[in-house]
Design a protein around this motif. Sequence first.
Motif, PDB file in Angstrom:
ATOM      1  N   ARG A 182     -11.898 -68.805   9.083  1.00 12.13           N
ATOM      2  CA  ARG A 182     -10.571 -69.325   8.817  1.00 12.13           C
ATOM      3  C   ARG A 182     -10.178 -68.950   7.397  1.00 12.13           C
ATOM      4  NH1 ARG A 182      -9.370 -74.596   9.113  1.00 12.13           N
ATOM      5  NH2 ARG A 182      -7.525 -74.089  10.296  1.00 12.13           N
ATOM      6  N   HIS A 208      -7.689 -70.524   5.819  1.00 16.02           N
ATOM      7  CA  HIS A 208      -7.101 -71.710   5.192  1.00 16.02           C
ATOM      8  C   HIS A 208      -8.067 -72.873   5.382  1.00 16.02           C
ATOM      9  CE1 HIS A 208      -3.672 -69.070   6.091  1.00 16.02           C
ATOM     10  NE2 HIS A 208      -3.173 -69.545   4.968  1.00 16.02           N
ATOM     11  N   LYS A 233       1.713 -74.142  13.442  1.00 19.40           N
ATOM     12  CA  LYS A 233       0.894 -74.834  12.433  1.00 19.40           C
ATOM     13  C   LYS A 233       1.136 -74.283  11.029  1.00 19.40           C
ATOM     14  CE  LYS A 233      -3.627 -74.135  12.929  1.00 19.40           C
ATOM     15  NZ  LYS A 233      -4.940 -74.448  13.548  1.00 19.40           N
ATOM     16  N   GLY A 280     -11.018 -72.371  14.253  1.00 16.40           N
ATOM     17  CA  GLY A 280     -11.226 -70.939  14.014  1.00 16.40           C
ATOM     18  C   GLY A 280     -11.663 -70.149  15.235  1.00 16.40           C
TER      19      GLY A 280
END
Length: 202
Positions: A155, A157, A109, A166
């Motif tokens: 998280r 981002h 990812k 998360g």
Amino acid sequence: MNGFSEEVLLNYGEKLDEQGKDSLNRIRKASQTMSQLIDDILKLSRITRADIHFDKVNISGLVNTIGSEIKIAHPERQVIFVIQPEIEAYGDSNLLNIALTNLIENSWKFTIKNSQARIEFGVTREDGKPVYFVKDNGVGFDMKYADKLFQPFRRLHTDREFPGTGIGLATVQRIIQRHGGRIWAESEPGKGTTLFFNLGGE
Ligand SMILES: Nc1ncnc2c1ncn2[C@@H]1O[C@H](COP(=O)(O)OP(=O)(O)O)[C@@H](O)[C@H]1O
Ligand SMILES: [Mg+2]
């Protein structure tokens, strides 16, 4: 929630203006996120309670399979996997598979913006004991926030940039801890990330 919103869109879509449709789509998206979150939390709680069976595990083999499957699922991406062969570990193959899948999915990812994405798996030694690692050349993160990494729902981002709930690294940490091991990360924004772990019994 998702089903009924979809039904309204299908059957009454023509009677709704754009704002109405947009709101319904947002409800659908939010309910999908909620459902994913519940799934992930259930998985996390199962892992805490699951029986653990120690055995010799061919982790290079596990990583090979995880890599092939993720490539098949996303044929549009070109990602180079470099997997050190014949790495064996002593642990629970099921739980290690879940942990490695989470780590590789993260690397997959967070390298999406990289035209030459590369994911590496290998082993080094520290104080004579094996330390396994999953390394990528993705977006990375600021080490200032490294202590947040393994907390559920935390998280580094945004969901808009990189979707997720998360829960992944919290799950991985629990698996490693159940093996008596430790997990830690090294990262640099724009350069990439390496997740290291050891397994206590080795
Ligand atoms: N390989 C990686 N590269 C960059 N950031 C990462 C990487 N792995 C984890 N992170 C950071 O740690 C956070 C927590 O990871 P995780 O628990 O797996 O959640 P999720 O994958 O749902 O975002 C991620 O949102 C991201 O900010
Ligand atoms: Mg994840």
